[in-house]
Design a protein around this motif. Structure first.
Motif, PDB file in Angstrom:
ATOM      1  N   PHE A  66      41.031  41.298  37.337  1.00 27.23           N
ATOM      2  CA  PHE A  66      40.022  41.997  38.132  1.00 27.23           C
ATOM      3  C   PHE A  66      38.889  41.048  38.510  1.00 27.23           C
ATOM      4  O   PHE A  66      38.386  40.287  37.676  1.00 27.23           O
ATOM      5  N   GLU A  67      38.499  41.099  39.782  1.00 27.02           N
ATOM      6  CA  GLU A  67      37.427  40.224  40.256  1.00 27.02           C
ATOM      7  C   GLU A  67      36.815  40.795  41.528  1.00 27.02           C
ATOM      8  O   GLU A  67      37.402  41.657  42.193  1.00 27.02           O
ATOM      9  N   TYR A  68      35.647  40.291  41.862  1.00 24.81           N
ATOM     10  CA  TYR A  68      35.020  40.593  43.146  1.00 24.81           C
ATOM     11  C   TYR A  68      35.181  39.380  44.051  1.00 24.81           C
ATOM     12  O   TYR A  68      34.822  38.266  43.681  1.00 24.81           O
ATOM     13  N   ASP A  69      35.751  39.610  45.219  1.00 27.23           N
ATOM     14  CA  ASP A  69      35.973  38.536  46.179  1.00 27.23           C
ATOM     15  C   ASP A  69      34.819  38.537  47.171  1.00 27.23           C
ATOM     16  O   ASP A  69      34.758  39.379  48.071  1.00 27.23           O
ATOM     17  N   GLY A  70      33.900  37.603  47.008  1.00 25.62           N
ATOM     18  CA  GLY A  70      32.733  37.560  47.877  1.00 25.62           C
ATOM     19  C   GLY A  70      33.064  37.281  49.320  1.00 25.62           C
ATOM     20  O   GLY A  70      32.350  37.715  50.229  1.00 25.62           O
ATOM     21  N   ALA A  71      34.171  36.580  49.573  1.00 28.80           N
ATOM     22  CA  ALA A  71      34.542  36.241  50.946  1.00 28.80           C
ATOM     23  C   ALA A  71      34.935  37.472  51.748  1.00 28.80           C
ATOM     24  O   ALA A  71      34.636  37.577  52.937  1.00 28.80           O
ATOM     25  N   THR A  72      35.606  38.425  51.094  1.00 30.11           N
ATOM     26  CA  THR A  72      36.046  39.637  51.784  1.00 30.11           C
ATOM     27  C   THR A  72      35.156  40.838  51.491  1.00 30.11           C
ATOM     28  O   THR A  72      35.251  41.861  52.167  1.00 30.11           O
ATOM     29  N   GLY A  73      34.294  40.708  50.477  1.00 28.51           N
ATOM     30  CA  GLY A  73      33.448  41.831  50.098  1.00 28.51           C
ATOM     31  C   GLY A  73      34.231  42.948  49.427  1.00 28.51           C
ATOM     32  O   GLY A  73      33.805  44.111  49.448  1.00 28.51           O
ATOM     33  N   ARG A  74      35.365  42.619  48.808  1.00 25.18           N
ATOM     34  CA  ARG A  74      36.197  43.628  48.151  1.00 25.18           C
ATOM     35  C   ARG A  74      36.516  43.224  46.712  1.00 25.18           C
ATOM     36  O   ARG A  74      36.645  42.047  46.403  1.00 25.18           O
ATOM     37  N   TYR A  75      36.650  44.240  45.868  1.00 21.08           N
ATOM     38  CA  TYR A  75      37.206  44.012  44.543  1.00 21.08           C
ATOM     39  C   TYR A  75      38.725  43.951  44.674  1.00 21.08           C
ATOM     40  O   TYR A  75      39.324  44.557  45.570  1.00 21.08           O
ATOM     41  N   ARG A  76      39.346  43.216  43.749  1.00 24.68           N
ATOM     42  CA  ARG A  76      40.799  43.115  43.776  1.00 24.68           C
ATOM     43  C   ARG A  76      41.316  42.897  42.362  1.00 24.68           C
ATOM     44  O   ARG A  76      40.595  42.425  41.470  1.00 24.68           O
ATOM     45  N   GLY A  77      42.579  43.255  42.167  1.00 21.94           N
ATOM     46  CA  GLY A  77      43.236  43.002  40.895  1.00 21.94           C
ATOM     47  C   GLY A  77      42.810  43.959  39.798  1.00 21.94           C
ATOM     48  O   GLY A  77      42.123  44.938  40.013  1.00 21.94           O
ATOM     49  N   GLY A  78      43.238  43.623  38.603  1.00 17.83           N
ATOM     50  CA  GLY A  78      42.945  44.463  37.448  1.00 17.83           C
ATOM     51  C   GLY A  78      44.005  45.525  37.235  1.00 17.83           C
ATOM     52  O   GLY A  78      44.722  45.913  38.158  1.00 17.83           O
ATOM     53  N   GLN A  79      44.102  45.994  36.003  1.00 20.47           N
ATOM     54  CA  GLN A  79      45.096  46.995  35.633  1.00 20.47           C
ATOM     55  C   GLN A  79      44.491  48.404  35.635  1.00 20.47           C
ATOM     56  O   GLN A  79      43.285  48.572  35.620  1.00 20.47           O
ATOM     57  N   PHE A  80      45.355  49.385  35.606  1.00 17.76           N
ATOM     58  CA  PHE A  80      45.047  50.782  35.881  1.00 17.76           C
ATOM     59  C   PHE A  80      44.683  50.915  37.364  1.00 17.76           C
ATOM     60  O   PHE A  80      44.358  49.915  38.025  1.00 17.76           O
ATOM     61  N   LEU A  81      44.749  52.114  37.875  1.00 23.22           N
ATOM     62  CA  LEU A  81      44.502  52.322  39.305  1.00 23.22           C
ATOM     63  C   LEU A  81      43.059  52.057  39.699  1.00 23.22           C
ATOM     64  O   LEU A  81      42.758  51.867  40.873  1.00 23.22           O
ATOM     65  N   ASP A  82      42.155  52.039  38.709  1.00 22.89           N
ATOM     66  CA  ASP A  82      40.752  51.734  38.998  1.00 22.89           C
ATOM     67  C   ASP A  82      40.335  50.358  38.494  1.00 22.89           C
ATOM     68  O   ASP A  82      39.153  50.006  38.526  1.00 22.89           O
ATOM     69  N   GLY A  83      41.293  49.566  38.005  1.00 17.52           N
ATOM     70  CA  GLY A  83      41.002  48.195  37.598  1.00 17.52           C
ATOM     71  C   GLY A  83      40.155  48.048  36.357  1.00 17.52           C
ATOM     72  O   GLY A  83      39.630  46.965  36.089  1.00 17.52           O
ATOM     73  N   ARG A  84      40.037  49.096  35.565  1.00 18.17           N
ATOM     74  CA  ARG A  84      39.082  49.041  34.446  1.00 18.17           C
ATOM     75  C   ARG A  84      39.530  48.129  33.313  1.00 18.17           C
ATOM     76  O   ARG A  84      38.737  47.823  32.404  1.00 18.17           O
ATOM     77  N   ALA A  85      40.791  47.700  33.310  1.00 15.12           N
ATOM     78  CA  ALA A  85      41.256  46.678  32.368  1.00 15.12           C
ATOM     79  C   ALA A  85      41.442  45.391  33.149  1.00 15.12           C
ATOM     80  O   ALA A  85      42.166  45.353  34.142  1.00 15.12           O
ATOM     81  N   VAL A  86      40.803  44.336  32.710  1.00  8.26           N
ATOM     82  CA  VAL A  86      40.790  43.105  33.497  1.00  8.26           C
ATOM     83  C   VAL A  86      42.171  42.494  33.644  1.00  8.26           C
ATOM     84  O   VAL A  86      42.489  41.882  34.666  1.00  8.26           O
ATOM     85  N   ASP A  87      43.026  42.665  32.612  1.00  8.45           N
ATOM     86  CA  ASP A  87      44.351  42.061  32.664  1.00  8.45           C
ATOM     87  C   ASP A  87      45.335  42.927  31.883  1.00  8.45           C
ATOM     88  O   ASP A  87      44.980  43.980  31.327  1.00  8.45           O
ATOM     89  N   LEU A  88      46.587  42.481  31.821  1.00  7.22           N
ATOM     90  CA  LEU A  88      47.653  43.267  31.217  1.00  7.22           C
ATOM     91  C   LEU A  88      47.442  43.474  29.723  1.00  7.22           C
ATOM     92  O   LEU A  88      47.747  44.545  29.180  1.00  7.22           O
ATOM     93  N   LYS A  89      46.939  42.470  29.048  1.00  7.39           N
ATOM     94  CA  LYS A  89      46.685  42.597  27.611  1.00  7.39           C
ATOM     95  C   LYS A  89      45.654  43.675  27.331  1.00  7.39           C
ATOM     96  O   LYS A  89      45.818  44.503  26.424  1.00  7.39           O
ATOM     97  N   GLU A  90      44.581  43.696  28.097  1.00  6.59           N
ATOM     98  CA  GLU A  90      43.556  44.724  27.897  1.00  6.59           C
ATOM     99  C   GLU A  90      44.088  46.101  28.261  1.00  6.59           C
ATOM    100  O   GLU A  90      43.732  47.098  27.627  1.00  6.59           O
TER     101      GLU A  90
END
Length: 385
Positions: A113-137
């Motif tokens: 999970f991260e914020y992409d400043g170039a596009t102004g969008r969040y992307r990635g992360g687990q769960f449909l809302d990205g609340r887990a940064v990666d698969l382990k979490e």
């Protein structure tokens, strides 16, 4: 395979994985020098991860595992959801989650999970809302969710791990005392589950699309070819479900105006529930007010066999999904029946996508062609001899 994700996929065969499913961990035997042979901790971690993924004793009460809602025989989605129960039931009978459980296939290839400043969008992360940064979490979450596996805390889970027939595998991988500290042991558990989900069992790339891509899709039917052309063109699908990474998602978050699902049983617990999606993610750093109603764009791989669709399971068929993208903005009038003849108002109207969908002017034949193409993304394709 057209797309090279080999550096991210652990090449462990199903046969190797299943070799570790007979109970306790593999035993060592002396080699010719009298010393124990070295332990392949990578393979052992994967085997342990599979055992944990399948273990129904780790819920409270016992009876639910990761595989209950992410069934290996159902493209790692929930085989028990339906039109009347579009979200998964937890281990406590009669209690349901508030979202449709997504497939776990290809989840390991979702970026952190991260914020992409170039596009102004969040992307990635687990769960449909990205609340887990990666698969382990992500792997840590369901065990403690009261609507899923319902353990009260990490200590309750670790106590079950200590009593499990595979407990010794933790020490074989991480050393003596690997289960002594609750937080450390819980972290080891999540690491093993993530390792299992990083194997080719979850990411086989064996669809008809993959098979035909090397020959410029000459083995597609004429309808499938028309659907692919629409997917790339008039349907505007690749605006979000990009094709060039082979996963058919750009991992960003969008509010596509999905209507509420009146059949969601979670409303019995919270009648006024509105799913705000990404807005509730505690890791947001900027523009939180612009994230309401957004959910991560899912992969389209195996989409034909992982109904229902959307975060609340409001759509039961791919034909409905394509029609929604095509006709969402035409509204309901007169005697039209919402969700049958037309599409009602969205659950969240703010921040809604308008440019890439809603009134695409596709014909009924073009809608059917798109569905035919989407059905080529199902893994396990066997060409005719």
């Amino acid at each position: 395979m057209q797309f090279d994700w080999s550096s991210r996929v652990v090449p462990v065969t199903v046969a190797v994985l299943l070799a570790g499913c007979g109970g306790g961990g593999p035993t060592s035997s002396d080699d010719d020098t009298g010393n124990d042979p070295p332990v392949d901790t990578v393979a052992l971690t994967v085997q342990l991860g599979e055992m944990l993924f399948m273990d129904e004793s780790l819920s409270e009460p016992a009876g639910q595992s990761c595989a209950t809602c992410h069934d290996p025989g159902h493209a790692f989605a929930d085989p028990d959801v339906s039109d009347q129960n579009p979200v998964s039931e937890g281990v406590v009978a009669g209690r349901f989650g508030n979202r449709n459980a997504p497939t776990a296939t290809y989840a390991a290839l979702i970026p952190d999970f991260e914020y992409d400043g170039a596009t102004g969008r969040y992307r990635g992360g687990q769960f449909l809302d990205g609340r887990a940064v990666d698969l382990k979490e992500q792997a840590k979450g369901p065990f403690l969710n009261e609507l899923e596996m319902a353990n009260t805390d990490e200590a309750m889970v670790v106590e079950k791990l200590r009593a499990a027939p595979y407990a010794e595998m933790f020490e074989q991988i991480w050393g003596a005392g690997a289960l002594d500290d609750v937080a450390v042991a819980y972290d080891h558990m999540a690491e093993a589950i993530a390792a299992f989900e990083e194997t080719e069992l979850f990411m086989p790339f064996t669809s008809k699309y993959d098979y035909c891509a090397d020959d410029n899709f000459s083995c597609f039917t004429e309808q499938e070819k028309r659907g692919l052309d629409l997917f790339r063109g008039k349907g505007l699908c690749t605006e979000c479900h990009i094709e060039d990474n082979g996963l058919f998602t750009d991992f960003t978050y969008r509010n596509i105006g999905v209507p509420p699902n009146p059949n969601n049983p979670y409303y019995a617990e919270e009648p006024d529930f509105i799913d705000v999606g990404l807005e509730a993610n505690p890791m947001l750093t900027v523009d939180a007010d612009r994230q309401k109603g957004k959910f991560r764009v899912p992969t389209l791989r195996n989409v034909a066999v992982t109904a229902p669709y959307m975060h609340n399971g409001v759509m039961q068929t791919l034909a409905q999904v394509v029609n929604f993208y095509n006709r969402r903005d035409q509204g309901c009038y007169g005697s039209q029946v919402p969700l049958v003849d037309c599409w009602p108002d969205p659950e969240v109207a703010e921040n809604m996508e308008t440019g890439n969908m809603g009134d695409l002017l596709l014909s009924a034949q073009e809608e059917a062609d798109l569905v035919a193409f989407l059905e080529t993304l199902t893994d396990g394709y066997q060409p005719m001899p």
